[in-house]
Scaffold this active site. Structure first.
Site, short mmCIF file in Angstrom:
data_model
loop_
_atom_site.label_atom_id
_atom_site.label_comp_id
_atom_site.label_asym_id
_atom_site.label_seq_id
_atom_site.Cartn_x
_atom_site.Cartn_y
_atom_site.Cartn_z
N ASP A 297 -8.00 -22.47 1.69
CA ASP A 297 -9.18 -22.11 1.15
C ASP A 297 -10.04 -21.21 2.03
OD1 ASP A 297 -11.60 -21.64 -0.50
OD2 ASP A 297 -12.10 -23.79 -0.73
N GLY B 52 -4.96 -24.65 -1.60
CA GLY B 52 -6.02 -23.69 -1.63
C GLY B 52 -7.45 -24.22 -2.21
N HIS B 53 -8.25 -23.31 -2.71
CA HIS B 53 -9.65 -23.83 -3.16
C HIS B 53 -9.49 -24.96 -4.37
CE1 HIS B 53 -13.99 -23.45 -3.91
NE2 HIS B 53 -13.50 -23.21 -5.23
N PHE B 54 -8.52 -24.66 -5.11
CA PHE B 54 -8.39 -25.56 -6.09
C PHE B 54 -6.91 -26.32 -5.65
CE2 PHE B 54 -10.80 -22.30 -8.17
CZ PHE B 54 -11.49 -23.11 -9.19
#
Length: 298
Positions: free
Chosen positions: A243, A269-271
């Site tokens: 992320d 990552g972020h999700f």
């Protein structure tokens, strides 16, 4: 170990909150412990659909779309105040309408500031907390946040650029990929669907309101950290190491205020559920099973 069952039905419903329709997904036995899942930007409750199918045999999962997102109503900013204070207040009213008096908060991205406001307003309702790349520490702010500060200090001079950037395909794609070298692991539909939502009429104005208000989340970090120190809710911290919006030091920082929290860095990552759904399900199941019955649920 979680029990994966694609046969568990998810129901797609609406609740009316102060005259506005709030869309939500619900799955799992009515008598089971409740997990209230709060989504990020620019997604919606759709991001939780696969996790709900994995966990619903044992838990009741409820995932609403905020006003202005997904399938909920999207009134223009002159008809609805798009601040995180208001999103949190609306989500509490939504919980009241559904009769949710005790729940575990599952928060991703925007879910963090929404959930922390809910927790500080009604601590007795929060059984436990699960943070998925939901930041509440300065250490977790990636370099991308430096591009927001000029907008916060001079909105009129920078709003057009911010709106254009928020809706750009590269922005939405990169939020998912971050710095992950394994780009082939990501389904492009993840961001293409989000782009379709973002490009509906009027959504750019809604996004701009919340991006501008995000500065108040940073200002609230000390208050939220103090609340965590005081209440010490059982907590699980799940973080995608790639992320670039909320970087891994933000996950480690929770240990200052929640020394008993479990922090797990995952190859995502972020999700993080984009690539680590099974791991997220396993960690969430184990965490929920570890909660003492004395904490209760309704």
């Amino acid at each position: 170990m979680y029990r994966h069952s694609m046969s568990v039905p998810i129901r797609y419903r609406y609740a009316t909150v102060e005259g506005l329709k709030v869309f939500y997904r619900v799955a799992g036995p009515a008598s089971a412990p409740v997990i209230l899942a709060l989504h990020g930007v620019p997604s919606s409750s759709r991001m939780y659909d696969p996790l709900m199918r994995k966990l619903a045999p044992r838990y009741r999962l409820i995932a609403p779309d905020y006003i202005g997102f997904g399938n909920s109503d999207t009134p223009p900013p002159n008809k609805f105040t798009y601040t995180f204070d208001n999103l949190a207040a609306f989500t509490l009213k939504f919980a009241d309408i559904l009769g949710l008096r005790r729940f575990t908060l599952l928060m991703q991205d925007y879910g963090g500031p929404v959930g922390m406001r809910m927790a500080t307003a009604r601590p007795e309702a929060v059984r436990a907390m699960i943070f998925q790349n939901a930041n509440v520490y300065d250490e977790g702010l990636g370099l991308v946040w430096e591009t927001r500060r000029p907008f916060w200090s001079d909105r009129s001079a920078h709003e057009a650029t911010v709106r254009q950037g928020a809706l750009a395909p590269a922005t939405v794609r990169n939020r998912h990929l971050g710095s992950d070298p394994n780009t082939e692991a990501y389904d492009p539909d993840l961001w293409m669907d989000e782009l379709a939502y973002l490009h509906r009429p009027g959504i750019d104005a809604i996004q701009a309101e919340l991006i501008y208000d995000y500065q108040n989340n940073l200002a609230s970090y000390p208050t939220w950290q103090a609340w965590l120190r005081e209440h010490k809710p059982p907590s699980l911290i799940l973080w995608g190491r790639y992320d670039q919006s909320f970087i891994p030091p933000g996950a480690d920082a929770f240990k200052r205020d929640l020394p008993d929290a479990k922090v797990v860095l995952l190859e995502g990552g972020h999700f993080v559920m984009d690539t680590c759904l099974d791991e997220v399900a396993e960690e969430t199941e184990a965490f929920m099973q570890s909660l003492p019955e004395a904490l209760g649920y309704e």
